[in-house]
Design a protein around this motif. Structure first.
Motif, mmCIF file in Angstrom:
data_model
loop_
_atom_site.group_PDB
_atom_site.id
_atom_site.type_symbol
_atom_site.label_atom_id
_atom_site.label_comp_id
_atom_site.label_asym_id
_atom_site.label_seq_id
_atom_site.Cartn_x
_atom_site.Cartn_y
_atom_site.Cartn_z
ATOM 1 N N LYS A 56 0.827 -1.197 0.000
ATOM 2 C CA LYS A 56 0.000 0.000 0.000
ATOM 3 C C LYS A 56 0.867 1.256 0.000
ATOM 4 C CE LYS A 56 -3.580 -2.684 0.476
ATOM 5 N NZ LYS A 56 -4.482 -2.943 -0.677
ATOM 6 N N ASN A 114 -8.139 -4.620 6.135
ATOM 7 C CA ASN A 114 -9.147 -5.554 5.622
ATOM 8 C C ASN A 114 -10.543 -5.319 6.189
ATOM 9 O OD1 ASN A 114 -7.155 -6.888 4.112
ATOM 10 N ND2 ASN A 114 -6.618 -8.206 5.843
ATOM 11 N N ASN A 115 -10.636 -4.583 7.294
ATOM 12 C CA ASN A 115 -11.930 -4.392 7.954
ATOM 13 C C ASN A 115 -12.605 -3.128 7.444
ATOM 14 O OD1 ASN A 115 -14.098 -4.646 9.674
ATOM 15 N ND2 ASN A 115 -13.049 -3.700 11.412
ATOM 16 N N GLU A 116 -12.924 -3.139 6.174
ATOM 17 C CA GLU A 116 -13.622 -1.999 5.574
ATOM 18 C C GLU A 116 -15.077 -2.384 5.413
ATOM 19 O OE1 GLU A 116 -13.230 1.092 1.825
ATOM 20 O OE2 GLU A 116 -12.075 -0.743 1.841
ATOM 21 N N GLN A 143 -3.318 -5.409 9.450
ATOM 22 C CA GLN A 143 -4.130 -6.230 8.549
ATOM 23 C C GLN A 143 -5.609 -6.125 8.910
ATOM 24 O OE1 GLN A 143 -2.310 -10.114 8.881
ATOM 25 N NE2 GLN A 143 -0.954 -9.754 7.126
ATOM 26 N N ASN A 144 -5.888 -6.106 10.215
ATOM 27 C CA ASN A 144 -7.280 -5.947 10.653
ATOM 28 C C ASN A 144 -7.853 -4.636 10.147
ATOM 29 O OD1 ASN A 144 -7.264 -8.364 12.016
ATOM 30 N ND2 ASN A 144 -6.917 -7.464 14.037
#
Length: 294
Positions: free
Chosen positions: A53, A269-271, A265-266
């Motif tokens: 990213k 990925n937590n969108e 990562q949480n």
């Protein structure tokens, strides 16, 4: 025309570029200083970069010196140079390790309310360019619950609240949350507030930090928090903090580094549906300046 009217007009001046989907912005804050806010910002940035990213850290106060020291990169220019000295947004981005960019605030967020209409328009449109340069922008606010910090946090679509298990840290974190939720203009139904428990000794201690904050917010403020993760205070972390290093660069396999990897990562990925359409740092700044001018 008073300043409030000028700021409202700036909102109307948003160009097509500002209404495109922008970088995802997260504002990191805390109820008090010394809880590891900047440390979390730089380590999350490292793991975002490792995930492929593009990331920029944005200083919303005068406290980015910690980031500069940990990155070993001293900025030549800051936000003041963009506003007052004609520098471009690209010129005020300093590159740290792995090509992670950061922008030093210079004048601090409190001083932004004193800008002229032309300066505000230039600032907003310059910041809009960051949407083309970053996938994620991490905003490092000042600590505490001063008016300027609260107003900036209230303008943020995603808020990351840092607390340690210490009673004083939990109390101050709740004070910040209380100030937010009891402000009539805080969009509590739309805001996404996640908690990171820092410097914990066990998983249970980290979960307890969240549970204590979540229970009082649910009971007394009728709000909702989410738990992003926890970071242990291992020996590697203690050494890195003491020597002002980035643990995820120095010892990427340490327990604390792996914890930073997991919570990053949480976050990435937590969108979910509670996050509004990304409109980037420029839209956040418009929201902040509009509040300051009302």
């Amino acid at each position: 025309m008073d300043q409030a009217e000028q700021l409202r007009n700036v909102v109307k001046l948003r160009s097509e570029g500002l209404q495109k989907r922008g970088a995802r912005v997260v504002t990191i804050t805390s109820g008090k200083g010394g809880v590891g806010k900047s440390n979390i910002a730089v380590n999350m940035a490292v793991w975002m970069k490792k995930m492929g990213k593009r990331v920029i850290i944005f200083d919303a106060d005068l406290g980015l010196a910690n980031v500069e020291v940990m990155f070993g990169a001293v900025p030549q220019y800051n936000l003041s140079d963009l506003i007052y000295n004609g520098k471009s947004i690209q010129e005020i981005i300093t590159l740290g390790p792995m090509g992670i960019g950061f922008v030093s605030g210079g004048l601090g967020i409190a001083g932004l309310s004193d800008l002229s209409k032309d300066q505000i328009v230039y600032l907003v449109h310059s910041l809009a360019e960051l949407n083309e340069l970053a996938d994620f922008i991490i905003v490092d606010t000042g600590a505490g619950i001063s008016d300027s910090v609260l107003e900036f946090v209230m303008a943020s679509p995603e808020i990351l609240l840092i607390s340690t298990p210490e009673p004083s840290s939990l109390t101050d974190a709740y004070s910040l949350l209380k100030a937010l939720y009891r402000n009539p203009i805080f969009p509590k139904e739309q805001a996404k507030i996640s908690v990171v428990a820092n410097r914990v000794n066990t998983t249970e201690e980290g979960e307890a930090v969240f549970s204590k904050l979540d229970s009082v917010v649910t009971q007394f403020l009728k709000g909702k928090l989410e738990f992003l993760g926890m970071v242990p205070q291992d020996q590697a972390m203690e050494y890195a903090v003491r020597n002002q290093k980035v643990i995820s660069l120095e010892k990427p396999n340490a327990a604390s580094s792996k914890a930073f990897e997991a919570l990053t990562q949480n976050y990435v990925n937590n969108e979910n549906k509670r996050i509004p359409i990304h409109q980037g740092i420029a839209q956040l700044m418009i929201q902040f300046l509009s509040r300051k001018g009302s």
